[in-house]
Write a protein that holds these residues in place. Structure first.
Motif, PDB file in Angstrom:
ATOM      1  N   THR A 118      60.378  25.765   3.066  1.00  0.00           N
ATOM      2  CA  THR A 118      60.279  27.111   3.334  1.00  0.00           C
ATOM      3  C   THR A 118      61.211  27.719   4.429  1.00  0.00           C
ATOM      4  O   THR A 118      61.153  28.659   5.201  1.00  0.00           O
ATOM      5  CB  THR A 118      58.739  27.411   3.993  1.00  0.00           C
ATOM      6  N   VAL A 119      62.254  26.669   4.753  1.00  0.00           N
ATOM      7  CA  VAL A 119      63.548  27.015   5.510  1.00  0.00           C
ATOM      8  C   VAL A 119      64.555  26.701   4.739  1.00  0.00           C
ATOM      9  O   VAL A 119      65.253  25.789   4.746  1.00  0.00           O
ATOM     10  CB  VAL A 119      63.494  26.080   6.842  1.00  0.00           C
ATOM     11  N   PRO A 120      64.961  27.642   3.645  1.00  0.00           N
ATOM     12  CA  PRO A 120      66.116  27.693   2.718  1.00  0.00           C
ATOM     13  C   PRO A 120      67.274  27.678   3.421  1.00  0.00           C
ATOM     14  O   PRO A 120      67.559  28.373   4.542  1.00  0.00           O
ATOM     15  CB  PRO A 120      65.778  28.882   1.706  1.00  0.00           C
ATOM     16  N   MET A 121      68.220  26.989   2.623  1.00  0.00           N
ATOM     17  CA  MET A 121      69.575  26.840   3.335  1.00  0.00           C
ATOM     18  C   MET A 121      70.414  28.084   3.001  1.00  0.00           C
ATOM     19  O   MET A 121      71.113  28.406   2.018  1.00  0.00           O
ATOM     20  CB  MET A 121      70.459  25.708   2.560  1.00  0.00           C
ATOM     21  N   SER A 122      70.128  29.207   3.605  1.00  0.00           N
ATOM     22  CA  SER A 122      70.559  30.624   3.270  1.00  0.00           C
ATOM     23  C   SER A 122      70.673  31.328   4.579  1.00  0.00           C
ATOM     24  O   SER A 122      70.119  30.976   5.733  1.00  0.00           O
ATOM     25  CB  SER A 122      69.656  31.224   2.165  1.00  0.00           C
ATOM     26  N   GLY A 123      71.064  32.517   4.438  1.00  0.00           N
ATOM     27  CA  GLY A 123      71.226  33.726   5.771  1.00  0.00           C
ATOM     28  C   GLY A 123      71.946  32.910   6.845  1.00  0.00           C
ATOM     29  O   GLY A 123      72.845  32.298   6.974  1.00  0.00           O
TER      30      GLY A 123
END
Length: 298
Positions: free
Chosen positions: A101-106
């Motif tokens: 739930t901590v995606p590698m994005s943003g």
């Protein structure tokens, strides 16, 4: 055993062709320079220079020794630079993990890209693990940095957790869900979800997003009802898309979600989730550099 100082003195004399000039460049007395070379020759049991009236000349032994002495000094300089870079956190491989739930994005991905741009000597090995698995890997020294969502139910000795930033939660529903059709300009009230099926429910020994979601629902007087198929991983996005249920998800999950999943705002402004960084209590210089960099822009 010859010293690095003696090697430097020998190479300088050979390149200058003069004891006096070499002494000036090395900022040492010529007599001290001569003593060091005599000591070298004594240890090697062979002369390195022929002393002439005009200038010293290398002997056959000196000629053979010179390129190797230069290589030794070059390698020593490289080793010193390497040690300094590693010690300052400028070189090495950073072992990083993140929960699903901590995606590698943003903002997170931008921070990592910027860090690697500024540290060309650093590479990164990224894996995906649950929060609890990350803490275990950190405690055992198999991981350098973990990225997870609070709360964490079980802390590990020797591991510290540093909150990074808050992120609002959204309600993720299937494409044709009734909440996606109705107008909720002020946000969806959690109380409306009492009879909905949640595809993510808490594990009895794990914290994280599912635990937080259940806590928010219980504040409204109900415990989330489990869907027929549940998941705490990114699989939940596919389950929502397939119509198995709904979930409270962080805003950044929109970056990796199928385009037809609807993300709706929540009416409760306290529906926030905290992303945190975990590392050992005494992190290496490499980890310290990363932490300092990643905290600043976030």
């Amino acid at each position: 055993m010859l010293s690095t100082r003696q090697l430097r003195y020998f190479v300088e004399i050979a390149e200058c062709g003069s004891f006096s000039t070499a002494a000036e460049r090395l900022f040492v007395a010529q007599s001290a320079l001569s003593r060091q070379i005599k000591d070298m020759e004594s240890r090697l049991q062979t002369p390195l220079f022929e002393r002439t009236a005009r200038q010293p000349r290398l002997t056959a032994a000196g000629e053979a020794f010179l390129p190797r002495a230069k290589n030794l000094l070059t390698e020593l300089n490289k080793a010193s630079e390497l040690a300094t870079q590693v010690g300052n956190g400028q070189l090495g491989t950073l072992r990083l993990s993140h929960s699903s739930t901590v995606p590698m994005s943003g903002r997170l991905l931008r921070g990592i890209i910027d860090y690697l741009d500024q540290q060309p000597g650093v590479s990164m090995d990224i894996v995906k693990l649950s929060s609890e698995a990350q803490l275990e890997e950190l405690a055992e020294g198999r991981l350098d940095v973990g990225l997870l969502r609070l709360p964490v139910l079980r802390q590990r000795e020797g591991v510290q957790i540093i909150p990074l930033y808050e992120e609002r939660l959204l309600l993720a529903v299937p494409p044709r869900h009734w909440l996606a059709v109705d107008n909720h300009a002020q946000g969806v009230d959690l109380g409306l979800l009492k009879d909905e099926a949640f595809i993510s429910i808490p594990h009895p020994q794990r914290g994280g997003l599912s635990y937080l979601s259940a806590e928010l629902c219980m504040r409204q007087g109900f415990f989330p009802k489990a869907a027929r198929v549940v998941s705490r991983k990114t699989t939940q996005l596919q389950l929502i898309q397939a119509g198995f249920g709904i979930a409270l998800l962080p805003e950044s999950m929109q970056d990796i979600a199928p385009p037809d999943i609807r993300f709706l705002p929540l009416a409760d402004p306290d529906c926030q989730s905290t992303v945190a960084l975990a590392c050992r209590q005494s992190p290496t210089a490499l980890v310290q550099q990363f932490i300092q960099h990643i905290i600043t822009p976030l």
